[in-house]
Design a protein around this motif. Sequence first.
Motif, short mmCIF file in Angstrom:
data_model
loop_
_atom_site.label_atom_id
_atom_site.label_comp_id
_atom_site.label_asym_id
_atom_site.label_seq_id
_atom_site.Cartn_x
_atom_site.Cartn_y
_atom_site.Cartn_z
N TYR A 69 0.84 -1.20 0.00
CA TYR A 69 0.00 0.00 0.00
C TYR A 69 0.87 1.25 0.00
O TYR A 69 2.06 1.20 0.35
N ASP A 70 0.26 2.35 -0.42
CA ASP A 70 0.93 3.64 -0.37
C ASP A 70 -0.11 4.72 -0.10
O ASP A 70 -1.21 4.42 0.38
N GLU A 71 0.21 5.96 -0.41
CA GLU A 71 -0.68 7.08 -0.09
C GLU A 71 -1.90 7.18 -1.00
O GLU A 71 -2.75 8.06 -0.80
N LYS A 72 -2.04 6.27 -1.95
CA LYS A 72 -3.13 6.36 -2.91
C LYS A 72 -3.95 5.09 -3.02
O LYS A 72 -5.17 5.15 -3.21
N TYR A 73 -3.28 3.93 -2.92
CA TYR A 73 -3.95 2.67 -3.19
C TYR A 73 -3.56 1.58 -2.18
O TYR A 73 -2.46 1.60 -1.59
N LEU A 74 -4.45 0.60 -2.06
CA LEU A 74 -4.13 -0.73 -1.52
C LEU A 74 -3.93 -1.62 -2.73
O LEU A 74 -4.81 -1.72 -3.60
N TYR A 75 -2.75 -2.27 -2.82
CA TYR A 75 -2.43 -3.13 -3.95
C TYR A 75 -2.56 -4.59 -3.53
O TYR A 75 -2.12 -4.98 -2.44
N LEU A 76 -3.13 -5.40 -4.41
CA LEU A 76 -3.24 -6.83 -4.20
C LEU A 76 -2.61 -7.56 -5.39
O LEU A 76 -2.68 -7.09 -6.53
N TYR A 77 -2.00 -8.69 -5.07
CA TYR A 77 -1.36 -9.52 -6.10
C TYR A 77 -1.84 -10.95 -5.93
O TYR A 77 -1.67 -11.56 -4.87
N VAL A 78 -2.48 -11.46 -6.97
CA VAL A 78 -3.02 -12.82 -6.96
C VAL A 78 -2.26 -13.66 -7.98
O VAL A 78 -2.05 -13.22 -9.12
N ASN A 79 -1.87 -14.86 -7.55
CA ASN A 79 -1.24 -15.81 -8.47
C ASN A 79 -2.03 -17.10 -8.45
O ASN A 79 -2.23 -17.70 -7.40
N LYS A 80 -2.52 -17.49 -9.61
CA LYS A 80 -3.31 -18.71 -9.74
C LYS A 80 -2.70 -19.59 -10.82
O LYS A 80 -2.59 -19.17 -11.97
N GLU A 81 -2.27 -20.79 -10.45
CA GLU A 81 -1.68 -21.70 -11.42
C GLU A 81 -2.68 -21.99 -12.54
O GLU A 81 -3.86 -22.26 -12.29
N ASN A 82 -2.19 -21.91 -13.78
CA ASN A 82 -3.00 -22.21 -14.95
C ASN A 82 -4.28 -21.35 -14.99
O ASN A 82 -5.37 -21.83 -15.31
N TYR A 83 -4.13 -20.08 -14.67
CA TYR A 83 -5.28 -19.19 -14.61
C TYR A 83 -5.84 -18.93 -16.01
O TYR A 83 -5.10 -18.62 -16.95
N ASN A 84 -7.15 -19.05 -16.12
CA ASN A 84 -7.86 -18.75 -17.37
C ASN A 84 -8.93 -17.71 -17.06
O ASN A 84 -9.95 -18.03 -16.45
N PRO A 85 -8.73 -16.45 -17.44
CA PRO A 85 -9.69 -15.39 -17.08
C PRO A 85 -11.07 -15.60 -17.70
O PRO A 85 -12.04 -15.00 -17.25
#
Length: 726
Positions: free
Chosen positions: A488-504
Motif C-alpha cells: 500500500y501507499d498514499e493512494k492505493y491498496l495493492y493486491l497480487y493474486v497468483n493462480k496456477e493455470n489461470y484462465n480469465p
Amino acid sequence: MKKFIIACTVIVMFAAGWLFLSSRIGMTFQWESLRKTSVETFTKVEGKTILVDQGQGLAPFEIRGVNLGSGIPGHFATDYAIDKETYLRWFEEIQAMGANCIRVYTLLQDDFYNAFWEYNKDREQPLYLIHGLWVNDYTLFSHRDAYDPDFMNTMIQDSRTLVDIIHGNKRFSLGEGLGSGSYNHDISQWVLGYILGVEWEDTTVAFTDHMQNKKNQYHGKYMTTTDDATPFEAMLAQVGDKIIEYETQTYKAQRLIAFANWPTTDPLEWDSLVEYYFRKFEQVDVEHIQTTDRFLSGQFASYHVYPYYPDYYGFMDVMDIEVENKQEFVGADGVFNSYRAYLTTLNDYHTMPVVIAEFGVPSSRGRAQSDRNTQRAQGGMSEADQAEALKTCYQDIMSAGCAGSIVFTWQDEWFKRTWNTMAYTDLTKTPYWSDVQTNEQFFGVLAFDPGDEKSVCYVDGDVSEWTADDQIQLTDTPYGQLSLAYKYDEKYLYLYVNKENYNPQTDKLWIPLDTTPKTGSRRCDGIARSFERPADFVLILDGMENSKLVVQKRYEALRAIYSHRVYFEDAYLNVPPKDTSEFVDINLVLQIPDDPHDELANVKIDVAETYPTGLLRHGNANPESPDFDSLADFMIQGDTIEIRLPWSLLNFLNPSEMMIHDDYYEHYGIEGLKVSEIYAGVGLSADGATPIPMTDLPLKGWGRYPTSHERLKQGYFAMQDIWAGK
C-alpha cells in the motif's frame, strides 16, 4: 551625547512606525514614481483584442495561460509551502509547454515573487503573470452583503497590498502563524493585469442587490457604471476604480483589469425552464461597468467555463427547447457541441475581449458530473481523455472568438474536496493522501504520484516488485496453488493474486475484504462459497470486462448520505441488518442526470443519477508504458493478477492515520474508527463450498509526512503540441 541618543531614538521609532504602517495600512513611498512624468502601461484593449508591448510596440496578444495553485502533497494551500526552487522549475516547464503567462488566485509568500523575478530578469521572452484578488470563503458564504466592510473594504485593502507587492514595495504578513514576507523585487513589468474576485455566489449577489438597492451607481475617476447597473456591479466598479487609482497615483502605472465570473452569474438571458432547473436567478454584467479616458490600459471579461456543468444549451437540446443557430455547432459526427455554442454566445454578447480564465477536466477515477454531448466529464476520465479534452476545449474557445484562455490547472492538489465525496473523508487530513475518487484533486497537468522517486507498485503485468515478504496467503486447491499478497501507499491498496493455470475466461475469483469489526457478513448473495470472517466488501474477478467491487448494504456510504435522492427513502428508518448478506454495487451520486425529464415530471423528488464507480477496469497503469491507462484498476498477465483499490473505495476516512468509516447507523452519519489491520482472502468459485480463508493485512499510517514525486501528464504534452510555435 544626549542629543545623539535622542536623535537615534527618533529615527528608530520613525523607521519602526513606517514599517508598521506600510505592512498594516499600505502606507508606502516610491522614489521611482517621482521620476515618472506620465502614467505608463504596456497593455491595452482595442475592441475585442488585447494588445501587449513586448519591446516592439503594442501588438495583438493571445493569452495562453496556466492557473497555478498553492497546494502540494502534505500541505494545505494556506500553508504556502512551495519553495523558490520548485517555482523556478515549474516556470521553466510551463513556458516550455507553450504558455505565455500564469495566473495565481491570491497573495502568495515572497518565494513566489522572488522566483518570478529571478526567472524573468535576464530572459528575452518573459513569462507573464495575471494576478487574482481572492475573497475569503467565509465572507462570501456568510450573512454579509458585498458592501459589508469585511467584504468590500477588505477587497480594496487587499488590492493595495497586491499593487505594492508586484512593485516590490511591501512587508506583509500572510496571516497569524504563517510568517511574513519582504516583497522587494519589482515584477510589475511582467504583470499583464488583475482578475478581481472569485466565482460569485449567486445568493450573495442577490442579497447585495436586495439589501443595497439604492447603491446601484458608482462614478469614479477610472471606472463608472451605466444606468442599468446593479448594486453588486457598482461595488465591483468601486473596487476596480480604487485599485487603478492607487496604482496610478503611487506608481504611475496601469494594467489590464477584469472581474471574475462564471455561468451561474453570467449576463445572458435564458429560457424560464433553464432558470428554474439550474436555479439561475442572478446576473453579473461587466458591460455595466465602463472605463473612463483616464484608464489607458483596458478591461476584459473573465469567465470560468467548463464543458460539463452548467450545460445550459445541452439541457435545452435534450428538453427540445430551440437553440438558436444550433446547426452551426453540430459536428460531422452529428454531435451538438453545446460548449462551443455557449462560448460563442458569451463572446458575442460582450463588446470587450473575453478570456476563459478556467477550463479543463479532471483525470480522476471518481466522477461528479457527466457531459451528455461531448463526453468531457467532471471525472471518470483517463489522463489520455483529459489531454484530448484540453485540446478540444481550447479549440472551442478560440473558435468562439475569445481573446485567450487559461488551463485549469498546473498541478494536482491533494487537499481539494468535492461535494459528492467530501462527506466520506476527513477534510482536516486531505493533504496527506491522494484520493483518486475526488475529482477536484486531479485537474492538473502535473501529477504527484506516491513514493519519493517511484511508486511502490505499478499495475502493469510486471510483478518484479513483488517478493515473498509481501505474500499473506498460499492455498493448495484441486485446481492448483492460489496465493495473495499486498502492498500500500498514499493512494492505493495493492493486491497480487497468483493462480496456477489461470484462465480469465473460465476462472472466477472472489476476494472478500473485512475492513470494519462492527459489521459484515460471511455470505454474499449470489456467491456459493462463504467467508472465514464477516466481509464488508467482495472483489469479484470475472474476466477483463465484468470485474467489480461490491459492498455490504449496511456499509454502503452512498445510502448513508444520499439515500433520499437515490433510493427515495430515509436510510435511518430502514436500517439494514449488521450481518446482511445483501451486497450492492458501489456508486457515486452525480449533480444532475443527463436526461432530466423524469426529474422535472415529478417536481417533489430530486432525482439523482449515479456513476458506477465499483466497476473495475482492466489495463496497464504504468505511466512509462506505451499503452498506459491511468484509470486501470487491474492487470492480468498469465497466471498473475495485479490490482489496485483506492482507499476511499474501501471506505477509508483517512488512510494516513488508518481511519475507516464507523457504523453509520450507530452515529447517524460518518464518524471515524481507527484500525491497525484488515483481512482479506482469495478463493475460486469452482473450489467447492468450503469457506474462503482470510488473513490479516497489518496497516500503519504515515501521518503528516506523505511521499510523492512529480510527473507530467499527457495533457501537458497535448497543450505543448498546440501552443508550441505560436
